[in-house]
Each structure stands twice: as C-alpha cells, then as structure tokens.
Design a protein around this motif. Sequence first.
Motif, PDB file in Angstrom:
ATOM      1  N   HIS A   1      34.285  -7.392  47.400  1.00 39.02           N
ATOM      2  CA  HIS A   1      35.644  -7.500  46.857  1.00 39.02           C
ATOM      3  C   HIS A   1      35.585  -7.508  45.333  1.00 39.02           C
ATOM      4  CE1 HIS A   1      39.722  -8.748  46.126  1.00 39.02           C
ATOM      5  NE2 HIS A   1      39.984  -8.548  47.411  1.00 39.02           N
ATOM      6  N   ASN A   2      36.412  -6.709  44.691  1.00 40.14           N
ATOM      7  CA  ASN A   2      36.391  -6.562  43.231  1.00 40.14           C
ATOM      8  C   ASN A   2      36.705  -7.830  42.459  1.00 40.14           C
ATOM      9  OD1 ASN A   2      35.687  -3.854  43.314  1.00 40.14           O
ATOM     10  ND2 ASN A   2      37.807  -3.170  43.400  1.00 40.14           N
ATOM     11  N   ASP A   3      37.456  -8.749  43.036  1.00 42.17           N
ATOM     12  CA  ASP A   3      37.843  -9.969  42.317  1.00 42.17           C
ATOM     13  C   ASP A   3      36.837 -11.115  42.466  1.00 42.17           C
ATOM     14  OD1 ASP A   3      40.141  -8.830  41.245  1.00 42.17           O
ATOM     15  OD2 ASP A   3      41.312  -9.335  43.029  1.00 42.17           O
TER      16      ASP A   3
END
Length: 89
Positions: free
Chosen positions: A82-84
């Motif tokens: 996940h990018n976050d």
Amino acid sequence: MEIINAMDRKVEIVYPCEWKYKVIGHRKEEILEAVKSVMGERPHTCTFSKTSKKGSYYSYEVKTIVHNEDDRTEIFRQLKTHNDLRMVL
C-alpha cells in the motif's frame, strides 16, 4: 497459538488465530485509511502504538483473526504494497 518445534526450530502456527501486524507511515489519517482499505469488512482493531522521536512516523498495531497461512500472508502483502504505508512488520 505458536509452538516452536525443538527439532528444527520452525514455528508452527495453529489456525485460526489472532495475528498482529505493525504498520508504520507518515500521516495518521493515511495509515488508518490504508488499513481500512486492505481489511475491508474483516473484523479488526487498529490501535495507535507510538510516534517516532522526530515525529515523522506513526505506528499502529492491527489485530485480526487469520484462518490460514495464505490468509495471513495475503494481508501482509496488501499492507506492505500500500502506497500510504512505509513499513509493515
């Protein structure tokens, strides 16, 4: 429940069981949204753990019930990519 096999020191996990993931990111809101998007409707808790010394990173503990190894590793994979989220333990 985890059992250590004395013969080969391999950890045996008895499923289903509660599993904990530590997630780390830059912004609290983004971390919570990332966990929510990965976990979907799966029952879980996401509890604040701590802030880094410089206040740049926040960590949370995510707990859920996993039903087998594939389930456990798939959640880990989704959190990790996940990018976050910067790190998943």
